[in-house]
Design an enzyme around this catalytic site. Sequence first.
Site, PDB file in Angstrom:
ATOM      1  N   THR A 163     -12.032  -4.639 -11.757  1.00  0.00           N
ATOM      2  CA  THR A 163     -13.007  -4.155 -10.835  1.00  0.00           C
ATOM      3  C   THR A 163     -14.248  -4.300 -11.509  1.00  0.00           C
ATOM      4  O   THR A 163     -14.219  -4.084 -12.780  1.00  0.00           O
ATOM      5  CB  THR A 163     -12.743  -2.988 -10.396  1.00  0.00           C
ATOM      6  OG1 THR A 163     -11.658  -2.918  -9.296  1.00  0.00           O
ATOM      7  CG2 THR A 163     -13.667  -1.896  -9.629  1.00  0.00           C
ATOM      8  N   ARG A 191      -5.821  -1.140   3.727  1.00  0.00           N
ATOM      9  CA  ARG A 191      -5.626  -0.354   2.575  1.00  0.00           C
ATOM     10  C   ARG A 191      -7.246  -0.326   1.824  1.00  0.00           C
ATOM     11  O   ARG A 191      -7.823  -1.143   1.611  1.00  0.00           O
ATOM     12  CB  ARG A 191      -4.716  -0.563   1.594  1.00  0.00           C
ATOM     13  CG  ARG A 191      -4.844   0.266   0.073  1.00  0.00           C
ATOM     14  CD  ARG A 191      -5.348  -0.186  -0.733  1.00  0.00           C
ATOM     15  NE  ARG A 191      -5.356   0.569  -2.317  1.00  0.00           N
ATOM     16  CZ  ARG A 191      -6.109   0.405  -3.160  1.00  0.00           C
ATOM     17  NH1 ARG A 191      -7.035  -0.346  -3.085  1.00  0.00           N
ATOM     18  NH2 ARG A 191      -5.848   1.099  -4.051  1.00  0.00           N
ATOM     19  N   ASP A 194     -10.283   3.874  -3.942  1.00  0.00           N
ATOM     20  CA  ASP A 194     -11.511   4.699  -4.560  1.00  0.00           C
ATOM     21  C   ASP A 194     -12.681   4.097  -4.545  1.00  0.00           C
ATOM     22  O   ASP A 194     -13.913   4.879  -4.181  1.00  0.00           O
ATOM     23  CB  ASP A 194     -10.907   5.377  -5.736  1.00  0.00           C
ATOM     24  CG  ASP A 194     -10.856   4.333  -6.592  1.00  0.00           C
ATOM     25  OD1 ASP A 194     -10.519   3.150  -6.359  1.00  0.00           O
ATOM     26  OD2 ASP A 194     -11.447   4.464  -7.879  1.00  0.00           O
ATOM     27  N   GLY A 215      -9.243   1.532 -11.632  1.00  0.00           N
ATOM     28  CA  GLY A 215      -7.761   2.105 -11.867  1.00  0.00           C
ATOM     29  C   GLY A 215      -7.050   2.121 -10.465  1.00  0.00           C
ATOM     30  O   GLY A 215      -7.577   1.529  -9.606  1.00  0.00           O
TER      31      GLY A 215
HETATM   32  N1  ASP Z   1      -9.761   1.190  -8.124  1.00  0.00           N
HETATM   33  C1  ASP Z   1      -9.458  -0.137  -7.365  1.00  0.00           C
HETATM   34  C2  ASP Z   1      -8.756   0.288  -6.323  1.00  0.00           C
HETATM   35  O1  ASP Z   1      -7.687   1.195  -6.488  1.00  0.00           O
HETATM   36  C3  ASP Z   1      -8.871  -1.187  -8.261  1.00  0.00           C
HETATM   37  C4  ASP Z   1      -9.228  -1.162  -9.665  1.00  0.00           C
HETATM   38  O2  ASP Z   1     -10.267  -0.486 -10.199  1.00  0.00           O
HETATM   39  O3  ASP Z   1      -8.584  -2.001 -10.168  1.00  0.00           O
HETATM   40  O4  ASP Z   1      -8.879  -0.582  -5.166  1.00  0.00           O
END
Ligand code: ASP
Length: 259
Positions: A163, A191, A194, A215
């Site tokens: 991300t 889905r 965050d 994350g």
């Molecule tokens: N936080 C992001 C999500 O849950 C994914 C990521 O940061 O890797 O969609």
Amino acid sequence: MGKYTIVIHGGAGDFPKDSPEELKQQYINSLTEALNIGKNILANGGTSIDAVEKVINYLENNILFNSGRGAVFTLEGKHELDASIMQGKDLSSGAVAGVTIIKNPISLARLVMEKTPHVLFAGKGADDLGIQLGVEIVPNSYFHDSTGYQKWLKSNIKQQGETVGCVALDQYGNITAGTSTGGRQNKMPGRVGDSPLINAGTYANNNTCGVSATGIGELFIRNTIAFNISALMEYKGYTLKQACDEMIYKRLPEGSGGV
Ligand code: ASP
């Protein structure tokens, strides 16, 4: 006056130890290029919102990262993208969730903030808003690295972070934070993580800090990570580091992600 700061991230995923040196170098080069884009804008008196948008646009257009072009796959082999942006000077914010045809979700998030009375658009309504506002539209297959899905199906590689996020403080003292992602690989269609949620994945306040998270989104939502970092600074007088350590190391299970 005259001072500026910029911080970027390219996700909290593990970089497999056996990854080729050349690939690592490609990531480092891309992140360096992204940082330079932001630095140039800020050094020339540009605003933090422009710096954050342009840095993230560059990373969204770069297939190495799980945002824009390189977005990961849903369980159905499609792409649903999330992004948000927030200004610390007045808490103005914009976000899009589950967009499927928007080339640069962070730019549409900025337009949500600037051109509508709302904060968050989702799904078809967000895609339609993008068409209406004239942002660049692409087919969902644009996000599809022609071999990526097949490769992923075969190898079932663990999802990598990737991300992207950026926080900038411009010469006028204004902080902007932004985050853009394809979400979690293999996520259920619909889905939302965050990243498009102000307070969870993105937050900015000129009195405290700017935050972009990456994350396991569900954990960042449940623990209101981005806002809580700012709140610990504002209400409890924590330093930025103390606030981040509290939320990331004490409130989240190890390996949940970072900010
Ligand atoms: N936080 C992001 C999500 O849950 C994914 C990521 O940061 O890797 O969609």
